[in-house]
Write a protein that holds these residues in place. Structure first.
Motif, PDB file in Angstrom:
ATOM      1  N   LEU A  24       0.857  -1.184   0.000  1.00 49.45           N
ATOM      2  CA  LEU A  24       0.000   0.000   0.000  1.00 49.45           C
ATOM      3  C   LEU A  24       0.895   1.236   0.000  1.00 49.45           C
ATOM      4  O   LEU A  24       1.589   1.497   0.980  1.00 49.45           O
ATOM      5  N   GLN A  25       0.876   1.969  -1.093  1.00 47.25           N
ATOM      6  CA  GLN A  25       1.705   3.172  -1.180  1.00 47.25           C
ATOM      7  C   GLN A  25       0.798   4.393  -1.273  1.00 47.25           C
ATOM      8  O   GLN A  25      -0.118   4.439  -2.087  1.00 47.25           O
ATOM      9  N   PHE A  26       1.069   5.373  -0.451  1.00 47.66           N
ATOM     10  CA  PHE A  26       0.287   6.600  -0.354  1.00 47.66           C
ATOM     11  C   PHE A  26       1.280   7.742  -0.388  1.00 47.66           C
ATOM     12  O   PHE A  26       2.172   7.817   0.457  1.00 47.66           O
ATOM     13  N   THR A  27       1.139   8.621  -1.383  1.00 45.28           N
ATOM     14  CA  THR A  27       2.085   9.719  -1.562  1.00 45.28           C
ATOM     15  C   THR A  27       1.344  11.052  -1.608  1.00 45.28           C
ATOM     16  O   THR A  27       0.473  11.245  -2.462  1.00 45.28           O
ATOM     17  N   ILE A  28       1.672  11.943  -0.696  1.00 44.51           N
ATOM     18  CA  ILE A  28       1.037  13.260  -0.673  1.00 44.51           C
ATOM     19  C   ILE A  28       1.557  14.075  -1.859  1.00 44.51           C
ATOM     20  O   ILE A  28       2.763  14.182  -2.067  1.00 44.51           O
ATOM     21  N   THR A  29       0.614  14.637  -2.625  1.00 51.39           N
ATOM     22  CA  THR A  29       0.995  15.431  -3.800  1.00 51.39           C
ATOM     23  C   THR A  29       0.766  16.919  -3.588  1.00 51.39           C
ATOM     24  O   THR A  29       1.391  17.742  -4.254  1.00 51.39           O
ATOM     25  N   LYS A  30      -0.126  17.254  -2.662  1.00 51.55           N
ATOM     26  CA  LYS A  30      -0.428  18.672  -2.408  1.00 51.55           C
ATOM     27  C   LYS A  30      -1.029  18.784  -1.012  1.00 51.55           C
ATOM     28  O   LYS A  30      -1.823  17.945  -0.593  1.00 51.55           O
ATOM     29  N   ILE A  31      -0.662  19.829  -0.316  1.00 47.76           N
ATOM     30  CA  ILE A  31      -1.256  20.086   0.996  1.00 47.76           C
ATOM     31  C   ILE A  31      -1.315  21.585   1.226  1.00 47.76           C
ATOM     32  O   ILE A  31      -0.381  22.318   0.917  1.00 47.76           O
ATOM     33  N   LYS A  32      -2.453  22.031   1.711  1.00 50.92           N
ATOM     34  CA  LYS A  32      -2.646  23.445   2.038  1.00 50.92           C
ATOM     35  C   LYS A  32      -3.484  23.498   3.311  1.00 50.92           C
ATOM     36  O   LYS A  32      -4.633  23.069   3.320  1.00 50.92           O
TER      37      LYS A  32
END
Length: 145
Positions: A108-116
């Motif tokens: 299971l791979q989870f990668t944050i691409t944007k955060i505000k």
């Protein structure tokens, strides 16, 4: 494959418990960026007993839940969100490519691409032996407990 977090350590971060608990270990974690967790799928899982008799496999919705749980750990291990709760705000472009069967080791791979602020987006991929089985884009929201 180096284990970074075992089941007991995972349980300290997210509130999920049996039978709604779909990770066995975390093998890679870069806070605020990416996580890879592992789920060993067995025939003894509750969902295997009633889902498609004669052809037991992990339902796609539970694969997405497993990805969300991995994402929760990533988010909550990030310093700015420690002690809070992560929620699914949306799921887009979910693809279920091939089934996940008993005996499979699901990565299971989870990668944050944007955060505000307290809202973010992430790409998530579930794979077995390097072959993508499901993928999607999550929107997540972080709030106080």
């Amino acid at each position: 494959m180096t284990q970074i977090m075992n089941t007991e350590e995972i349980k300290k971060v997210i509130p999920n418990r049996f039978p709604i608990y779909y990770m066995d270990q975390v093998i890679r974690l870069i806070p605020g960026e990416t996580i890879t967790a592992v789920k060993n799928v067995t025939i003894n899982e509750d969902f295997m007993q009633g889902n498609t008799p004669g052809d037991p496999h992990m339902p796609g919705t539970l694969i997405l839940e497993a990805l969300a749980q991995a994402g929760s750990i990533l988010i909550l291990k990030s310093p700015q969100f420690s002690g809070q709760t992560a929620y699914i705000g949306g799921i887009e472009n979910a693809h279920f490519i091939k089934k996940v069967s008993a005996g499979d080791v699901l990565h299971l791979q989870f990668t944050i691409t944007k955060i505000k602020g307290n809202v973010g987006r992430a790409d998530a991929v579930a794979s077995v032996a390097g072959e993508t089985r499901a993928d999607c884009c999550f929107t997540f929201i972080v709030g106080a407990k």
